[in-house]
Scaffold this motif. Structure first.
Motif, PDB file in Angstrom:
ATOM      1  N   ARG A 109       0.849  -1.187   0.000  1.00 59.48           N
ATOM      2  CA  ARG A 109       0.000   0.000   0.000  1.00 59.48           C
ATOM      3  C   ARG A 109       0.889   1.243   0.000  1.00 59.48           C
ATOM      4  O   ARG A 109       1.758   1.394   0.861  1.00 59.48           O
ATOM      5  N   HIS A 110       0.650   2.128  -0.950  1.00 65.06           N
ATOM      6  CA  HIS A 110       1.492   3.317  -1.085  1.00 65.06           C
ATOM      7  C   HIS A 110       0.641   4.540  -1.392  1.00 65.06           C
ATOM      8  O   HIS A 110      -0.403   4.437  -2.034  1.00 65.06           O
ATOM      9  N   ARG A 111       1.142   5.680  -0.925  1.00 62.35           N
ATOM     10  CA  ARG A 111       0.527   6.962  -1.284  1.00 62.35           C
ATOM     11  C   ARG A 111       1.537   7.775  -2.078  1.00 62.35           C
ATOM     12  O   ARG A 111       2.633   8.064  -1.597  1.00 62.35           O
ATOM     13  N   ILE A 112       1.138   8.143  -3.287  1.00 61.33           N
ATOM     14  CA  ILE A 112       1.966   8.980  -4.148  1.00 61.33           C
ATOM     15  C   ILE A 112       1.395  10.393  -4.120  1.00 61.33           C
ATOM     16  O   ILE A 112       0.223  10.594  -4.433  1.00 61.33           O
ATOM     17  N   VAL A 113       2.221  11.352  -3.746  1.00 64.02           N
ATOM     18  CA  VAL A 113       1.799  12.746  -3.697  1.00 64.02           C
ATOM     19  C   VAL A 113       2.416  13.480  -4.886  1.00 64.02           C
ATOM     20  O   VAL A 113       3.625  13.388  -5.131  1.00 64.02           O
ATOM     21  N   VAL A 114       1.567  14.191  -5.621  1.00 62.02           N
ATOM     22  CA  VAL A 114       1.988  14.929  -6.813  1.00 62.02           C
ATOM     23  C   VAL A 114       1.989  16.421  -6.480  1.00 62.02           C
ATOM     24  O   VAL A 114       0.978  16.966  -6.029  1.00 62.02           O
ATOM     25  N   LEU A 115       3.130  17.056  -6.698  1.00 64.30           N
ATOM     26  CA  LEU A 115       3.286  18.476  -6.383  1.00 64.30           C
ATOM     27  C   LEU A 115       3.898  19.203  -7.566  1.00 64.30           C
ATOM     28  O   LEU A 115       4.616  18.610  -8.377  1.00 64.30           O
ATOM     29  N   GLY A 116       3.638  20.490  -7.636  1.00 69.57           N
ATOM     30  CA  GLY A 116       4.187  21.299  -8.713  1.00 69.57           C
ATOM     31  C   GLY A 116       3.366  22.560  -8.904  1.00 69.57           C
ATOM     32  O   GLY A 116       2.303  22.740  -8.293  1.00 69.57           O
ATOM     33  N   ALA A 117       3.870  23.446  -9.740  1.00 72.05           N
ATOM     34  CA  ALA A 117       3.190  24.707 -10.013  1.00 72.05           C
ATOM     35  C   ALA A 117       1.893  24.458 -10.786  1.00 72.05           C
ATOM     36  O   ALA A 117       1.698  23.379 -11.368  1.00 72.05           O
ATOM     37  N   PRO A 118       0.983  25.436 -10.816  1.00 75.49           N
ATOM     38  CA  PRO A 118      -0.246  25.287 -11.605  1.00 75.49           C
ATOM     39  C   PRO A 118       0.055  25.232 -13.106  1.00 75.49           C
ATOM     40  O   PRO A 118       1.079  25.739 -13.566  1.00 75.49           O
ATOM     41  N   ARG A 119      -0.833  24.584 -13.838  1.00 74.96           N
ATOM     42  CA  ARG A 119      -0.807  24.539 -15.307  1.00 74.96           C
ATOM     43  C   ARG A 119       0.438  23.843 -15.870  1.00 74.96           C
ATOM     44  O   ARG A 119       0.885  24.157 -16.968  1.00 74.96           O
ATOM     45  N   VAL A 120       0.982  22.898 -15.149  1.00 71.71           N
ATOM     46  CA  VAL A 120       2.140  22.164 -15.676  1.00 71.71           C
ATOM     47  C   VAL A 120       1.752  20.777 -16.186  1.00 71.71           C
ATOM     48  O   VAL A 120       2.587  20.079 -16.759  1.00 71.71           O
ATOM     49  N   GLY A 121       0.496  20.363 -15.962  1.00 69.83           N
ATOM     50  CA  GLY A 121       0.027  19.084 -16.502  1.00 69.83           C
ATOM     51  C   GLY A 121      -0.086  17.961 -15.495  1.00 69.83           C
ATOM     52  O   GLY A 121      -0.134  16.792 -15.889  1.00 69.83           O
ATOM     53  N   LYS A 122      -0.165  18.280 -14.212  1.00 69.99           N
ATOM     54  CA  LYS A 122      -0.234  17.232 -13.191  1.00 69.99           C
ATOM     55  C   LYS A 122      -1.481  16.366 -13.356  1.00 69.99           C
ATOM     56  O   LYS A 122      -1.413  15.134 -13.278  1.00 69.99           O
ATOM     57  N   THR A 123      -2.618  17.005 -13.567  1.00 75.36           N
ATOM     58  CA  THR A 123      -3.875  16.260 -13.674  1.00 75.36           C
ATOM     59  C   THR A 123      -3.870  15.303 -14.854  1.00 75.36           C
ATOM     60  O   THR A 123      -4.305  14.150 -14.739  1.00 75.36           O
ATOM     61  N   ASN A 124      -3.355  15.733 -15.990  1.00 74.92           N
ATOM     62  CA  ASN A 124      -3.345  14.856 -17.165  1.00 74.92           C
ATOM     63  C   ASN A 124      -2.352  13.710 -17.018  1.00 74.92           C
ATOM     64  O   ASN A 124      -2.573  12.618 -17.570  1.00 74.92           O
ATOM     65  N   ILE A 125      -1.267  13.919 -16.295  1.00 72.04           N
ATOM     66  CA  ILE A 125      -0.351  12.809 -16.024  1.00 72.04           C
ATOM     67  C   ILE A 125      -1.046  11.761 -15.167  1.00 72.04           C
ATOM     68  O   ILE A 125      -0.918  10.546 -15.412  1.00 72.04           O
ATOM     69  N   LEU A 126      -1.795  12.210 -14.183  1.00 75.78           N
ATOM     70  CA  LEU A 126      -2.555  11.280 -13.354  1.00 75.78           C
ATOM     71  C   LEU A 126      -3.633  10.574 -14.161  1.00 75.78           C
ATOM     72  O   LEU A 126      -3.895   9.385 -13.961  1.00 75.78           O
ATOM     73  N   ARG A 127      -4.270  11.298 -15.055  1.00 72.82           N
ATOM     74  CA  ARG A 127      -5.269  10.672 -15.918  1.00 72.82           C
ATOM     75  C   ARG A 127      -4.656   9.537 -16.733  1.00 72.82           C
ATOM     76  O   ARG A 127      -5.272   8.486 -16.931  1.00 72.82           O
ATOM     77  N   ARG A 128      -3.470   9.737 -17.217  1.00 71.88           N
ATOM     78  CA  ARG A 128      -2.775   8.684 -17.974  1.00 71.88           C
ATOM     79  C   ARG A 128      -2.509   7.465 -17.098  1.00 71.88           C
ATOM     80  O   ARG A 128      -2.666   6.321 -17.526  1.00 71.88           O
ATOM     81  N   PHE A 129      -2.117   7.699 -15.845  1.00 75.07           N
ATOM     82  CA  PHE A 129      -1.847   6.582 -14.935  1.00 75.07           C
ATOM     83  C   PHE A 129      -3.128   5.819 -14.627  1.00 75.07           C
ATOM     84  O   PHE A 129      -3.107   4.602 -14.426  1.00 75.07           O
ATOM     85  N   LEU A 130      -4.242   6.517 -14.605  1.00 71.17           N
ATOM     86  CA  LEU A 130      -5.531   5.883 -14.325  1.00 71.17           C
ATOM     87  C   LEU A 130      -6.152   5.229 -15.551  1.00 71.17           C
ATOM     88  O   LEU A 130      -7.246   4.670 -15.478  1.00 71.17           O
ATOM     89  N   GLY A 131      -5.460   5.318 -16.687  1.00 70.61           N
ATOM     90  CA  GLY A 131      -5.968   4.703 -17.908  1.00 70.61           C
ATOM     91  C   GLY A 131      -6.959   5.557 -18.653  1.00 70.61           C
ATOM     92  O   GLY A 131      -7.707   5.051 -19.494  1.00 70.61           O
ATOM     93  N   GLU A 132      -6.997   6.857 -18.382  1.00 73.01           N
ATOM     94  CA  GLU A 132      -7.918   7.757 -19.057  1.00 73.01           C
ATOM     95  C   GLU A 132      -7.198   8.547 -20.138  1.00 73.01           C
ATOM     96  O   GLU A 132      -5.970   8.569 -20.203  1.00 73.01           O
ATOM     97  N   ASP A 133      -7.971   9.214 -20.971  1.00 75.38           N
ATOM     98  CA  ASP A 133      -7.414   9.974 -22.087  1.00 75.38           C
ATOM     99  C   ASP A 133      -7.007  11.381 -21.648  1.00 75.38           C
ATOM    100  O   ASP A 133      -7.457  11.902 -20.623  1.00 75.38           O
ATOM    101  N   TYR A 134      -6.172  11.981 -22.471  1.00 73.23           N
ATOM    102  CA  TYR A 134      -5.739  13.359 -22.242  1.00 73.23           C
ATOM    103  C   TYR A 134      -6.935  14.298 -22.383  1.00 73.23           C
ATOM    104  O   TYR A 134      -7.789  14.123 -23.256  1.00 73.23           O
ATOM    105  N   GLU A 135      -7.001  15.285 -21.503  1.00 73.19           N
ATOM    106  CA  GLU A 135      -8.090  16.255 -21.533  1.00 73.19           C
ATOM    107  C   GLU A 135      -7.538  17.623 -21.884  1.00 73.19           C
ATOM    108  O   GLU A 135      -6.711  18.179 -21.152  1.00 73.19           O
ATOM    109  N   GLU A 136      -7.995  18.155 -23.009  1.00 73.78           N
ATOM    110  CA  GLU A 136      -7.458  19.419 -23.510  1.00 73.78           C
ATOM    111  C   GLU A 136      -7.880  20.598 -22.650  1.00 73.78           C
ATOM    112  O   GLU A 136      -7.099  21.516 -22.407  1.00 73.78           O
ATOM    113  N   HIS A 137      -9.130  20.579 -22.206  1.00 76.98           N
ATOM    114  CA  HIS A 137      -9.654  21.712 -21.432  1.00 76.98           C
ATOM    115  C   HIS A 137      -8.961  21.785 -20.074  1.00 76.98           C
ATOM    116  O   HIS A 137      -8.818  20.782 -19.374  1.00 76.98           O
TER     117      HIS A 137
END
Length: 352
Positions: A109-137
């Motif tokens: 069991r692990h917790r991965i914490v994602v940090l960084g400045a706004p608008r750098v693409g953190k959410t879309n990287i997580l979406r890729r890990f979850l098996g979802e598609d890239y979101e342009e908006h």
């Protein structure tokens, strides 16, 4: 009134009854049907057989409206990034916690914490890990918490992912998040040098916080992966690889990535798996995604039969728990205080 007349009912009375509910949202669709039915010429006293057909038609229409209105939806998670929803008809009754099911070991069991400045693409990287598609908006993230469950070679794994973007302005809250993390994913944009400076500051803060928690006077090695995202925007690039290595050092795994086209992400996911002692099959390209109910059923059916399993017995699969929520800050604080006492009883709370 004779015996036959006792079974006669006026249709106008039925229509008046349903019209009285027309203001209710559930009856908006049915009301329009009833209005059209009222325009159809009918006898003042229809026979029972004709009335039954008309009444049954109305009842079926209203029932259909009820079913459509009762299909409620709930948010997939508490998040500001999107309005994705999941029908309750396809969800378990509660979040699937492998620890509560007795199906996973603490080291899995692990917790991965994602940090960084706004608008750098953190959410879309997580979406890729979850098996979802890239979101342009783009929509600013307040906080996203995800839980991905794996079944690989007879073993179960639980990976919690936290994107705590809102904690940039709350040092104590961010410190608690840092202390509860097992692995860190720091993200900056190759087209924004300031975002790289923020990652450098975050890395220093993480090392200092972990060293203080462990009561160590030496530099603490922290499981961290750094992403230089937006590699597809080569024309806007202002940060070179050599500059990143010079600022962050050579001991931090660094990958140039593009959440849009997937460049470099496989290496990132494999590095995260390696730091957490997780199988390579936790990378999205190495396993099959299945519905959460199928995963839950599989775990329940295999309870009590762990000894019969062997590595490589079944095909790797994973599921995302749509009901997972971040543990309370009280639980996180207890976790931090408990881990600190394993080494030495702290003189004061490490969050301050």
């Amino acid at each position: 009134m004779n015996t036959t007349e006792k079974f006669y009912l006026p249709v106008d009375g039925i229509l008046d009854l349903f019209n009285s509910f027309a203001a209710h949202p559930r009856f908006l669709t049915a009301h329009s049907v009833l209005q059209s039915a009222a325009l159809t010429p009918v006898f003042q006293h229809p026979k029972v057989s004709k009335l039954s057909k008309t009444g049954m038609g109305i009842i079926k229409t209203v029932k259909g409206c009820w079913r459509r209105q009762d299909k409620r939806v709930i948010p997939r998670r508490s998040s500001s990034s999107g309005n994705r929803q999941v029908s309750t008809d396809r969800l378990p009754k509660s979040s699937v916690d492998l620890a509560e099911l007795g199906q996973t070991k603490p080291r899995n069991r692990h917790r991965i914490v994602v940090l960084g400045a706004p608008r750098v693409g953190k959410t879309n990287i997580l979406r890729r890990f979850l098996g979802e598609d890239y979101e342009e908006h783009y929509e600013p993230t307040v906080e996203d918490f995800y839980r991905k469950l794996f079944h690989i070679g007879g073993e179960t794994y639980q990976v919690d992912l936290l994107d705590a973007a809102s904690e940039r302005d709350f040092p104590a809250k961010r410190r608690l998040t840092i202390l509860t993390a097992d692995i860190f994913l720091l993200v900056f944009s190759l087209e924004d040098r300031d975002s790289l400076d923020e990652v450098r500051e975050l890395l220093s803060e993480i090392k200092a916080a972990k060293a203080k928690l462990l009561k160590s006077n030496h530099t603490t090695s922290v499981p961290t992966v750094v992403c230089g995202n937006k590699a597809d925007l080569e024309a806007q690039r202002v940060v070179s690889r050599s500059e990143v290595v010079k600022i962050l050092g050579e001991d931090v795994p660094f990958f140039e990535t593009s959440a849009k086209n997937g460049t470099g992400l496989e290496g990132v996911f494999r590095a995260l798996a390696s730091l957490g002692d997780l199988p390579d099959e936790t990378s999205p390209s190495q396993h099959q995604m299945i519905p959460i109910l199928s995963y839950q059923s599989m775990c329940i059916n295999k309870r009590g039969r762990r000894r019969r399993h062997s590595r490589g017995l079944s095909a790797p699969c994973a599921a995302v728990d749509p009901l997972a929520r971040r543990p309370s800050f009280t639980s996180d604080l207890r976790l931090v205080l408990g881990s600190s006492t394993k080494h030495k009883k702290p003189e004061k709370c490490q969050i301050q």
